[in-house]
Design an enzyme around this catalytic site. Structure first.
Site, PDB file in Angstrom:
ATOM      1  N   ALA B 127       0.718  -1.335  -0.108  1.00  0.00           N
ATOM      2  CA  ALA B 127      -0.079   0.140   0.074  1.00  0.00           C
ATOM      3  C   ALA B 127       0.910   1.205   0.149  1.00  0.00           C
ATOM      4  CB  ALA B 127      -1.051  -0.135   1.172  1.00  0.00           C
ATOM      5  N   THR B 128       2.228   1.237   0.652  1.00  0.00           N
ATOM      6  CA  THR B 128       2.864   2.431   0.602  1.00  0.00           C
ATOM      7  C   THR B 128       3.569   2.726  -0.804  1.00  0.00           C
ATOM      8  OG1 THR B 128       3.797   1.657   2.696  1.00  0.00           O
ATOM      9  CG2 THR B 128       5.278   3.415   1.297  1.00  0.00           C
ATOM     10  N   GLN B 235      -6.630  -0.763   5.107  1.00  0.00           N
ATOM     11  CA  GLN B 235      -7.252  -1.348   6.399  1.00  0.00           C
ATOM     12  C   GLN B 235      -8.998  -1.741   6.213  1.00  0.00           C
ATOM     13  OE1 GLN B 235      -6.153  -2.182   9.303  1.00  0.00           O
ATOM     14  NE2 GLN B 235      -4.089  -1.222   9.075  1.00  0.00           N
ATOM     15  N   SER B 255      -3.541  -3.156   0.472  1.00  0.00           N
ATOM     16  CA  SER B 255      -2.228  -3.912   0.962  1.00  0.00           C
ATOM     17  C   SER B 255      -2.705  -5.398   1.219  1.00  0.00           C
ATOM     18  CB  SER B 255      -2.055  -3.303   2.425  1.00  0.00           C
ATOM     19  OG  SER B 255      -1.032  -3.736   2.789  1.00  0.00           O
ATOM     20  N   HIS B 257      -0.981  -7.609   3.278  1.00  0.00           N
ATOM     21  CA  HIS B 257      -0.843  -8.267   4.722  1.00  0.00           C
ATOM     22  C   HIS B 257      -1.827  -7.664   5.602  1.00  0.00           C
ATOM     23  CE1 HIS B 257       1.615  -5.161   6.817  1.00  0.00           C
ATOM     24  NE2 HIS B 257       1.695  -4.568   5.566  1.00  0.00           N
ATOM     25  N   THR B 295       9.126  -7.321 -12.925  1.00  0.00           N
ATOM     26  CA  THR B 295       8.466  -8.671 -12.890  1.00  0.00           C
ATOM     27  C   THR B 295       7.473  -8.740 -11.786  1.00  0.00           C
ATOM     28  OG1 THR B 295      10.465  -9.563 -13.518  1.00  0.00           O
ATOM     29  CG2 THR B 295       8.739 -11.185 -12.646  1.00  0.00           C
ATOM     30  N   CYS B 381       4.327   2.015  12.404  1.00  0.00           N
ATOM     31  CA  CYS B 381       5.454   2.884  11.934  1.00  0.00           C
ATOM     32  C   CYS B 381       5.861   3.883  12.868  1.00  0.00           C
ATOM     33  CB  CYS B 381       4.783   3.748  10.967  1.00  0.00           C
ATOM     34  SG  CYS B 381       3.689   2.855   9.785  1.00  0.00           S
TER      35      CYS B 381
END
Lengths: 121, 457
Positions: B127-128, B235, B255, B257, B295, B381
């Site tokens: 997501a970053t 989220q 995201s 994970h 890739t 973070c």
């Protein structure tokens, strides 16, 4: 193919619960048992045979997942990494055939063990 | 055979768990037979198998930081890690074709979760990266005519940092304040939109306080003013129903994970009708429609696709269960402890993320005391720094309450026993820490802390 009978569905339910209890991780184990119970309970009044068969097929696929993953995620006490690799190659997953197993053994020189996972009902 | 016997031993060790009483504190602790190098595929010296017995690990209550991999997702990924290792961009042989087929199937799975077309999904590393592509890519493409962006003060660090780097390039950014509930004021948003605004970025569900922003209304405002709308839905995807067409979303970050998928993968949704143009950040061979060269990691995107599919099937069941557990946690803590504040709007709130401030208790010390539960105060973070979270500051929490906040995360795999254990330990330690606190003593004596004049040393 005849629609699944009540006995078959119950046998499938019991098999799924039995396999789920073999997850060594607490969260996976409790989730699997809980989800299976709730899913079967939720669908217990379904009458349409086509729908029943769809649900049974999905349950069989999930049973395969549980079998493979409860084995893969189990603590590797006696076995080394080879068991993990070969078990995942040998079981009827969506893809592999045992013939291809030897090709990707990454140079392990020992003979293929006969893992318990190959014993199927 | 040996394996089965080993299992039985492990299973016996698990069930013959510590503590004779079921209500004993150790009941909530999972057991896992630890091997110290769980990742090594090298044939281990089996004579030195773990002899010390089961290693206890804390309960995991930090699902906003990351989530465990769902076994169904791992099962989908494994063939692509073992046998089907082809590069999906190899067009000349079967390895490439089967890998590409898997990648496209995963794309379809992600798209169907958010109501998009598969051609609008680009796989990224998380997501970053998706946030960076959305913000920097859109801003830079329209740089000649549009120089203004709008975001909020409670966004994720990567969004705020991207905006800051764009400010250094000469863009103007408006950081909208949020109300005490954590939700932005729509009238302020409308007032902030200028003729040269290119993008509005508002996250769907906040990772620290769990607040749900009114995405559909913001989308309506943005599309009526012809401004692109980006939302960081890391989220929210797979947890609450999202539809990019109903909510008029132009760009969305996903995201892996956070939805029980693998780490290191994510996706960005970029609308095609009407087309949103984005300047690519990563140059290369033109993969992913030229927007993200490199890739595509087939096992990871297959995992992301499987996670999205599972999330779509399980959304209702998970939401009902998580709401019930969340209610239970909040009610049990609030009825046993006074002076506990829940941060964030209680109505527009995702139940799986609960941020509580315990007055007169220091957050870090409570976290250390709850050492057998994995919790966080604020986001991962910012967990290294000792500053209170900027999100809590933005919603106007007092400095002392901001320092005492703990975030409880409830996910698909959280059990009732884990929640009860966490609640019990939390109550016990808060009471103990409050007993030690001179501030608590003063409050019990009826002194108003705000009226105290602290002397300088």
């Amino acid at each position: 193919m005849a629609a699944s009978s009540r006995a078959q569905v119950l046998a499938l339910y019991r098999a799924m619960l039995r396999e789920s209890k073999r997850f060594s991780a607490y969260n996976y184990r409790t989730y699997a048992v809980r989800r299976i119970r709730d899913a079967f309970r939720e669908n217990k009044n379904v009458k349409d045979p086509v729908e029943i068969q769809t649900l049974v097929n999905k349950a069989k696929r999930d049973l395969g997942v549980i079998r493979r993953q409860s084995l893969a995620l189990s603590p590797r006490l006696e076995c080394n990494g080879t068991i993990l690799v070969h078990c995942n190659l040998c079981l009827p997953s969506s893809s592999d055939s045992p013939a291809s197993a030897s090709r990707v053994s990454w140079g392990y020189r020992r003979p293929l063990p006969r893992p318990a996972c190959l014993k199927r009902i | 055979m040996l394996l089965r016997a080993a299992w039985r031993r492990a299973a016996v060790a698990v069930t013959a768990a510590p503590g004779p009483k079921p209500a004993a504190p150790t009941r909530g602790l999972r057991l896992r037979v630890g091997d110290h190098a769980p990742q090594s595929a090298v044939p281990a010296d089996t004579a030195a198998a773990p002899e010390a017995g089961p290693v206890l690990r804390p309960l995991y209550m930090d699902v906003q930081a990351t989530t465990p991999l769902d076994p169904r997702v791992l099962d989908a990924m494994l063939p692509y890690l073992i046998n089907y290792y082809g590069n999906p961009h190899s067009r000349t042989h079967a390895y490439g074709w089967e890998s590409e087929a898997a990648m496209e199937r995963a794309r379809q799975q992600v798209a169907s979760l958010i109501g998009a077309d598969p051609r609008e999904i680009i796989f990224t590393s998380g997501a970053t990266e998706s946030n960076n592509i959305a913000i920097k890519g859109v801003a830079r493409f329209y740089r000649s005519r549009k120089k203004h962006l709008i975001t909020t003060q409670t966004e994720h660090k990567c969004v705020l940092d991207s905006c800051r780097s764009l400010e250094a390039e000469g863009f103007q950014v408006t950081y909208l304040p949020v109300q005490k509930s954590g939700i932005i004021d729509l009238k302020e948003l409308e007032a902030a939109i200028q003729p040269d605004t290119s993008l509005v970025s508002v996250m769907t569900v906040n990772n620290e306080i769990g607040v749900k922003q009114p995405i559909a209304e913001i989308g309506r405002i943005c599309s009526s003013r012809k401004v692109y709308f980006h939302t960081d839905a890391a989220q929210a995807v797979g947890k609450i129903p999202l539809d990019v067409n109903d909510m008029k979303i132009d760009l969305m970050s996903i995201s892996g994970h956070k939805i029980y998928g693998p780490k290191g993968v994510g996706a960005i949704y970029i609308r095609r009708r009407p087309r949103v143009r984005v300047e690519a950040l990563q140059s290369g061979g033109g993969q992913e429609r030229g927007m993200r060269s490199g890739t595509v990691p087939t096992p990871l995107v297959v995992g992301l696709g499987a996670a999205c599919e599972v999330a779509q099937q399980e959304m209702e069941y998970d939401h009902k269960r998580i709401s019930k557990l969340s209610e239970r946690l909040i009610q049990n803590i609030m009825k046993s402890l006074p002076d506990v504040v829940m941060n964030g709007d209680p109505k527009h709130h995702y139940p799986g993320c609960i941020n509580l401030s315990f007055a007169y208790v220091e957050g870090e010390s409570l976290l250390m005391a709850l050492k057998d539960v994995a919790l966080s105060s604020g986001s991962a973070c910012t967990s290294a720094s000792l500053e209170p979270s900027y999100v809590l500051r933005a919603i106007g929490t007092d400095e002392d309450l901001a320092h005492s906040s703990i975030r409880f995360g409830i996910g698909r795999f959280t059990t009732e026993e884990e929640v009860d254990y966490t609640v019990e330990k939390c109550i016990q330690h808060v009471k103990r820490l409050r007993e030690m606190s001179p501030l608590w003593e003063m409050v019990q004596d009826g002194i108003d802390l705000k009226s105290i004049k602290w002397t300088q040393h």
